[in-house]
Design an enzyme around this catalytic site. Structure first.
Site, PDB file in Angstrom:
ATOM      1  CG  MET A  24      54.469 -66.076 -82.609  1.00 37.92           C
ATOM      2  SD  MET A  24      53.278 -66.405 -81.244  1.00 37.92           S
ATOM      3  CE  MET A  24      51.546 -66.561 -81.876  1.00 37.92           C
ATOM      4  CG  HIS A  28      50.733 -68.118 -93.329  1.00 39.45           C
ATOM      5  ND1 HIS A  28      50.727 -66.665 -93.674  1.00 39.45           N
ATOM      6  CD2 HIS A  28      50.273 -68.115 -92.071  1.00 39.45           C
ATOM      7  CE1 HIS A  28      50.356 -66.157 -92.769  1.00 39.45           C
ATOM      8  NE2 HIS A  28      50.033 -66.890 -91.759  1.00 39.45           N
ATOM      9  N   GLY A  30      51.418 -65.164 -96.038  1.00 34.18           N
ATOM     10  CA  GLY A  30      51.523 -63.975 -95.080  1.00 34.18           C
ATOM     11  C   GLY A  30      52.743 -63.352 -94.599  1.00 34.18           C
ATOM     12  CG  HIS A  31      54.583 -65.732 -91.450  1.00 33.96           C
ATOM     13  ND1 HIS A  31      53.548 -67.035 -91.314  1.00 33.96           N
ATOM     14  CD2 HIS A  31      54.139 -65.190 -90.046  1.00 33.96           C
ATOM     15  CE1 HIS A  31      53.040 -67.025 -90.117  1.00 33.96           C
ATOM     16  NE2 HIS A  31      53.338 -65.893 -89.628  1.00 33.96           N
ATOM     17  CD  GLN A  55      52.237 -63.443 -78.758  1.00 29.55           C
ATOM     18  OE1 GLN A  55      53.328 -62.928 -78.636  1.00 29.55           O
ATOM     19  NE2 GLN A  55      51.498 -63.259 -79.913  1.00 29.55           N
ATOM     20  CD  GLN A 147      50.913 -58.233 -83.242  1.00 28.28           C
ATOM     21  OE1 GLN A 147      50.465 -59.021 -82.442  1.00 28.28           O
ATOM     22  NE2 GLN A 147      51.471 -58.670 -84.608  1.00 28.28           N
ATOM     23  CB  VAL A 170      48.924 -62.558 -97.851  1.00 28.63           C
ATOM     24  CG1 VAL A 170      48.859 -63.669 -98.870  1.00 28.63           C
ATOM     25  CG2 VAL A 170      50.225 -61.643 -97.794  1.00 28.63           C
ATOM     26  CB  SER A 180      49.882 -70.138 -87.941  1.00 27.33           C
ATOM     27  OG  SER A 180      50.905 -69.227 -88.260  1.00 27.33           O
TER      28      SER A 180
HETATM   29  P1  AMP Z   1      52.419 -64.412 -86.195  1.00 27.48           P
HETATM   30  O1  AMP Z   1      53.391 -65.668 -86.532  1.00 27.48           O
HETATM   31  O2  AMP Z   1      51.008 -64.946 -86.218  1.00 27.48           O
HETATM   32  O3  AMP Z   1      52.765 -63.897 -84.866  1.00 27.48           O
HETATM   33  O4  AMP Z   1      52.582 -63.506 -87.151  1.00 27.48           O
HETATM   34  C1  AMP Z   1      53.733 -62.972 -87.643  1.00 27.48           C
HETATM   35  C2  AMP Z   1      53.519 -61.671 -88.230  1.00 27.48           C
HETATM   36  O5  AMP Z   1      53.031 -61.965 -89.678  1.00 27.48           O
HETATM   37  C3  AMP Z   1      52.438 -60.712 -87.743  1.00 27.48           C
HETATM   38  O6  AMP Z   1      53.435 -59.401 -88.019  1.00 27.48           O
HETATM   39  C4  AMP Z   1      51.312 -60.590 -88.523  1.00 27.48           C
HETATM   40  O7  AMP Z   1      50.490 -59.733 -88.495  1.00 27.48           O
HETATM   41  C5  AMP Z   1      51.715 -61.161 -89.901  1.00 27.48           C
HETATM   42  N1  AMP Z   1      50.890 -61.899 -90.738  1.00 27.48           N
HETATM   43  C6  AMP Z   1      50.325 -62.749 -90.092  1.00 27.48           C
HETATM   44  N2  AMP Z   1      49.253 -63.394 -91.029  1.00 27.48           N
HETATM   45  C7  AMP Z   1      49.324 -62.607 -92.174  1.00 27.48           C
HETATM   46  C8  AMP Z   1      48.538 -62.364 -93.200  1.00 27.48           C
HETATM   47  N3  AMP Z   1      47.737 -63.212 -93.518  1.00 27.48           N
HETATM   48  N4  AMP Z   1      48.992 -61.322 -94.007  1.00 27.48           N
HETATM   49  C9  AMP Z   1      49.849 -60.203 -93.676  1.00 27.48           C
HETATM   50  N5  AMP Z   1      50.656 -60.482 -92.447  1.00 27.48           N
HETATM   51  C10 AMP Z   1      50.365 -61.738 -91.737  1.00 27.48           C
END
Ligand code: AMP
Length: 292
Positions: A24, A28, A30-31, A55, A147, A170, A180
């Site tokens: 979304m 960061h 993590g992404h 969602q 999820q 991460v 985020s």
């Molecule tokens: P989002 O943009 O929040 O929907 O996240 C997109 C993807 O990044 C999802 O598969 C999340 O699980 C993953 N994600 C978000 N934060 C982290 C993190 N800190 N470490 C690993 N994956 C992450």
């Protein structure tokens, strides 16, 4: 890097083994770790960027969700994304969908119990992305473990042929899982009580504790939140609560610090004969991206 707004444009640029990283945005590290994993294992990397209105269970959460296309495009390109798929809402949902993708059982507890409608919204957007883009592999973070369980189940039940890959959580050097939403956290020391609790539970698992109630109490003892939604030990394939740690599991926490809701978990994986906590990846220096 190409920017595509329609699925056909993505399919047209497809060559070799393709990997999809759904996001979304407001990227960061993590992404970026998901993108790195995709880059290392696929010939073509597609990142989708779509803030999926279906969602969000609260309008104010959707309204204030951070968005910055230029920043995300720059980071995606630097991470080696080949195609950035940014569908306008009318491309994702030409009409309000009548078809429901509901995954009972795995979505009953934890996030499902606290965010009505959330998983149905995630389920339909993930199903649409997998159907429209047909990736060979798709990458999801273990940060959102329930999820991930649901997405695996959707892929299996609806026969999406691609492989679903779960990637490590991460964390900032102080332990806070990147999100985020962290930019809205004012009282960081209290937010850190979550990862401290999970670390205490990881140590308990390594000491041989298998009782769910003791592991959950170990976490709860550390928590210093305004409200705790749940602390649950759940099975990795069903996302159902378990009483005893005798199978791969995740110990999940959700709670509120001020007006920010945070989630985190400790995956516990089978390694040989043992069940071993996965503490994720800690950045060596504070995240540049998640804290600004
Ligand atoms: P989002 O943009 O929040 O929907 O996240 C997109 C993807 O990044 C999802 O598969 C999340 O699980 C993953 N994600 C978000 N934060 C982290 C993190 N800190 N470490 C690993 N994956 C992450």
């Amino acid at each position: 890097m190409r920017v595509a707004t329609a699925p056909a444009e993505v399919r047209a640029s497809s060559s070799g083994v393709s990997g999809l990283v759904p996001t979304m945005g407001y990227l960061h590290e993590g992404h970026v770790s998901l993108l790195d994993e995709a880059r290392n294992t696929c010939e073509m990397v597609v990142m989708s960027l779509f803030v999926n209105p279906l969602q969000f269970d609260r309008d104010d959460d959707l309204d204030r969700y951070p968005r910055d296309f230029d920043r995300d495009a720059e980071l995606a390109e630097a991470a080696g994304v080949d195609v950035l798929f940014v569908p306008p809402p009318e491309v994702m949902y030409p009409r309000p969908p009548l078809t429901r993708v509901t995954v009972p059982e795995v979505t009953e507890e934890m996030e499902g119990a606290h965010r009505p409608g959330h998983f149905d919204g995630v389920a339909i957007v993930v199903a649409k992305l997998l159907a429209a883009l047909q990736p060979d592999r798709s990458f999801f973070g273990r940060k959102d473990h329930q999820q991930l369980v649901m997405v695996r189940r959707i892929a299996e039940d609806l026969s999406f042929p691609g492989e679903v890959i779960g990637c490590p959580i991460v964390r900032d050097p102080d332990g806070l899982a990147l999100s985020s939403r962290n930019i809205f956290v004012v009282d960081r020391p209290r937010a850190l009580s979550i990862s401290r609790g999970l670390e205490a539970a990881a140590a308990a698992v390594e000491d041989g504790v298998t009782s769910s109630s003791i592991l959950c109490e170990t976490v709860a003892h550390e928590l210093d939140l305004d409200r705790v939604d749940y602390v649950t030990l759940a099975d990795q394939s069903s996302a159902r609560p378990i009483d005893t740690l005798d199978q791969p599991a995740f110990l999940a926490v959700a709670g509120h610090v001020g007006d920010v809701r945070l989630i985190d978990n400790l995956p516990i994986d089978r390694v040989g004969e043992m069940l071993v906590p996965d503490r994720g990846l800690r950045l060596e220096t504070p995240s540049r991206l998640a804290n600004q």
